[in-house]
Design a protein around this motif. Structure first.
Motif, PDB file in Angstrom:
ATOM      1  N   LEU A   6       0.810  -1.222   0.000  1.00 44.37           N
ATOM      2  CA  LEU A   6       0.000   0.000   0.000  1.00 44.37           C
ATOM      3  C   LEU A   6       0.844   1.275   0.000  1.00 44.37           C
ATOM      4  N   SER A   7       2.081   1.173   0.457  1.00 47.58           N
ATOM      5  CA  SER A   7       2.954   2.354   0.428  1.00 47.58           C
ATOM      6  C   SER A   7       3.291   2.752  -1.008  1.00 47.58           C
ATOM      7  N   GLY A   8       2.936   1.896  -1.949  1.00 48.35           N
ATOM      8  CA  GLY A   8       3.121   2.228  -3.359  1.00 48.35           C
ATOM      9  C   GLY A   8       2.287   3.417  -3.806  1.00 48.35           C
ATOM     10  N   PHE A   9       1.249   3.762  -3.053  1.00 47.32           N
ATOM     11  CA  PHE A   9       0.473   4.951  -3.392  1.00 47.32           C
ATOM     12  C   PHE A   9       1.258   6.229  -3.120  1.00 47.32           C
ATOM     13  N   VAL A  41       5.054   6.075  -2.864  1.00 49.28           N
ATOM     14  CA  VAL A  41       6.259   5.846  -3.669  1.00 49.28           C
ATOM     15  C   VAL A  41       5.924   4.692  -4.618  1.00 49.28           C
ATOM     16  N   PRO A  42       5.629   4.984  -5.891  1.00 51.78           N
ATOM     17  CA  PRO A  42       5.108   3.953  -6.805  1.00 51.78           C
ATOM     18  C   PRO A  42       5.944   2.683  -6.930  1.00 51.78           C
ATOM     19  N   VAL A  43       7.248   2.768  -6.827  1.00 45.58           N
ATOM     20  CA  VAL A  43       8.068   1.562  -6.967  1.00 45.58           C
ATOM     21  C   VAL A  43       7.818   0.584  -5.816  1.00 45.58           C
ATOM     22  N   MET A  44       7.197   1.051  -4.741  1.00 43.70           N
ATOM     23  CA  MET A  44       6.912   0.174  -3.605  1.00 43.70           C
ATOM     24  C   MET A  44       5.831  -0.857  -3.921  1.00 43.70           C
ATOM     25  N   PHE A  45       5.018  -0.616  -4.963  1.00 50.56           N
ATOM     26  CA  PHE A  45       4.090  -1.656  -5.393  1.00 50.56           C
ATOM     27  C   PHE A  45       4.877  -2.904  -5.775  1.00 50.56           C
ATOM     28  N   LEU A  46       5.889  -2.721  -6.592  1.00 46.86           N
ATOM     29  CA  LEU A  46       6.718  -3.835  -7.045  1.00 46.86           C
ATOM     30  C   LEU A  46       7.522  -4.441  -5.892  1.00 46.86           C
ATOM     31  N   LEU A  47       8.165  -3.586  -5.104  1.00 41.45           N
ATOM     32  CA  LEU A  47       8.968  -4.093  -3.992  1.00 41.45           C
ATOM     33  C   LEU A  47       8.096  -4.768  -2.935  1.00 41.45           C
ATOM     34  N   GLY A  48       6.914  -4.214  -2.698  1.00 40.96           N
ATOM     35  CA  GLY A  48       6.000  -4.825  -1.737  1.00 40.96           C
ATOM     36  C   GLY A  48       5.560  -6.204  -2.179  1.00 40.96           C
ATOM     37  N   LEU A  49       5.253  -6.356  -3.460  1.00 42.21           N
ATOM     38  CA  LEU A  49       4.880  -7.678  -3.981  1.00 42.21           C
ATOM     39  C   LEU A  49       6.055  -8.649  -3.910  1.00 42.21           C
ATOM     40  N   ALA A  50       7.248  -8.146  -4.202  1.00 44.01           N
ATOM     41  CA  ALA A  50       8.439  -9.003  -4.130  1.00 44.01           C
ATOM     42  C   ALA A  50       8.679  -9.474  -2.694  1.00 44.01           C
ATOM     43  N   PHE A  51       8.561  -8.562  -1.733  1.00 46.36           N
ATOM     44  CA  PHE A  51       8.770  -8.959  -0.345  1.00 46.36           C
ATOM     45  C   PHE A  51       7.614  -9.812   0.164  1.00 46.36           C
ATOM     46  N   GLY A  52       6.414  -9.616  -0.357  1.00 47.09           N
ATOM     47  CA  GLY A  52       5.305 -10.502  -0.013  1.00 47.09           C
ATOM     48  C   GLY A  52       5.589 -11.925  -0.469  1.00 47.09           C
ATOM     49  N   ALA A  53       6.138 -12.056  -1.665  1.00 46.31           N
ATOM     50  CA  ALA A  53       6.507 -13.379  -2.172  1.00 46.31           C
ATOM     51  C   ALA A  53       7.630 -13.984  -1.334  1.00 46.31           C
ATOM     52  N   LEU A  54       8.602 -13.166  -0.949  1.00 44.09           N
ATOM     53  CA  LEU A  54       9.683 -13.654  -0.084  1.00 44.09           C
ATOM     54  C   LEU A  54       9.145 -14.083   1.275  1.00 44.09           C
ATOM     55  N   TRP A  55       8.185 -13.325   1.808  1.00 40.98           N
ATOM     56  CA  TRP A  55       7.587 -13.663   3.098  1.00 40.98           C
ATOM     57  C   TRP A  55       6.873 -15.016   3.009  1.00 40.98           C
ATOM     58  N   TRP A  56       6.093 -15.204   1.929  1.00 37.67           N
ATOM     59  CA  TRP A  56       5.420 -16.483   1.738  1.00 37.67           C
ATOM     60  C   TRP A  56       6.439 -17.613   1.646  1.00 37.67           C
ATOM     61  N   ALA A  57       7.484 -17.417   0.841  1.00 39.36           N
ATOM     62  CA  ALA A  57       8.503 -18.456   0.661  1.00 39.36           C
ATOM     63  C   ALA A  57       9.224 -18.743   1.979  1.00 39.36           C
ATOM     64  N   SER A  58       9.482 -17.708   2.759  1.00 35.31           N
ATOM     65  CA  SER A  58      10.153 -17.903   4.045  1.00 35.31           C
ATOM     66  C   SER A  58       9.313 -18.755   4.980  1.00 35.31           C
ATOM     67  N   ILE A  59       8.024 -18.516   4.996  1.00 30.29           N
ATOM     68  CA  ILE A  59       7.128 -19.302   5.854  1.00 30.29           C
ATOM     69  C   ILE A  59       7.003 -20.725   5.315  1.00 30.29           C
ATOM     70  N   HIS A  60       6.730 -20.840   4.026  1.00 32.81           N
ATOM     71  CA  HIS A  60       6.497 -22.149   3.414  1.00 32.81           C
ATOM     72  C   HIS A  60       7.720 -23.054   3.528  1.00 32.81           C
ATOM     73  N   TYR A  61       8.851 -22.583   3.052  1.00 33.48           N
ATOM     74  CA  TYR A  61      10.049 -23.411   3.064  1.00 33.48           C
ATOM     75  C   TYR A  61      10.669 -23.492   4.452  1.00 33.48           C
ATOM     76  N   GLY A  62      10.476 -22.471   5.266  1.00 36.67           N
ATOM     77  CA  GLY A  62      10.970 -22.530   6.639  1.00 36.67           C
ATOM     78  C   GLY A  62      10.305 -23.632   7.432  1.00 36.67           C
ATOM     79  N   ARG A  63       8.998 -23.799   7.240  1.00 34.82           N
ATOM     80  CA  ARG A  63       8.282 -24.889   7.917  1.00 34.82           C
ATOM     81  C   ARG A  63       8.767 -26.246   7.432  1.00 34.82           C
ATOM     82  N   LYS A  64       9.026 -26.359   6.139  1.00 33.04           N
ATOM     83  CA  LYS A  64       9.541 -27.634   5.609  1.00 33.04           C
ATOM     84  C   LYS A  64      10.918 -27.944   6.192  1.00 33.04           C
ATOM     85  N   ILE A  65      11.752 -26.931   6.312  1.00 34.57           N
ATOM     86  CA  ILE A  65      13.086 -27.127   6.895  1.00 34.57           C
ATOM     87  C   ILE A  65      12.972 -27.524   8.357  1.00 34.57           C
TER      88      ILE A  65
END
Length: 116
Positions: free
Chosen positions: A70-73, A75-99
Motif C-alpha cells: 500500500l505504500s506504493g500509493f 512511492v510507486p516503486v513500492m508496489f513492485l517491492l512490496g509484492l516481491a517482499f510478499g513473495a519472499l515472506w510467503w517463501a520464508s514461511i512455506h520453506y521454513g516450515r519444511k526445513i
C-alpha cells in the motif's frame, strides 16, 4: 522458519528506510509524517524478528507486507517491492516450515539410533 523470516524482515527494514528517503523528497508529504510512518514500519520489522514464533507473529508479518504494498500509493516503486517482499515472506514461511520439519525428523532419527 525463524531465520528465513527474520532475513526477509531485515531486508524490509532497509527498503522501508530507503523508501522514506525517496518520499522525503516529494512535495506532497511533510518530513515528520514520512519519518513517523517509516520509523514505525522499520521498528515493526525489527520487532517482528523476535516475534515470529509467537502467536500472531506471522499474521503481523502479513500485515506489514500489505502495508508495504500500500505504500506504493506514495512511492510507486513500492508496489513492485512490496509484492516481491510478499513473495519472499510467503517463501520464508512455506520453506521454513519444511526445513523445521526435516530438522525435527533428522533429530528424532539421530536420537533413535544407537551411538557408534
Amino acid at each position: 522458519m525463524r531465520t528465513l523470516c527474520a532475513s526477509t524482515l531485515i531486508g524490509e527494514f532497509f527498503v522501508i528506510g530507503f523508501a522514506g528517503l525517496v518520499a522525503m523528497k516529494m512535495d506532497d508529504a511533510s518530513m515528520s509524517a514520512v519519518w513517523t510512518v517509516c520509523g514505525i514500519g522499520m521498528a515493526l520489522s525489527v520487532l517482528l524478528c523476535g516475534m515470529i514464533t509467537r502467536p500472531g507473529g506471522i499474521q503481523l508479518g502479513w500485515a506489514l507486507q500489505v502495508a508495504l504494498v500500500l505504500s506504493g500509493f506514495v512511492v510507486p516503486v513500492m508496489f513492485l517491492l512490496g509484492l516481491a517482499f510478499g513473495a519472499l515472506w510467503w517463501a520464508s514461511i512455506h520453506y521454513g516450515r519444511k526445513i523445521d520439519e526435516a530438522k525435527a525428523r533428522w533429530a528424532a532419527q539421530e536420537a533413535g539410533e544407537p551411538a557408534a
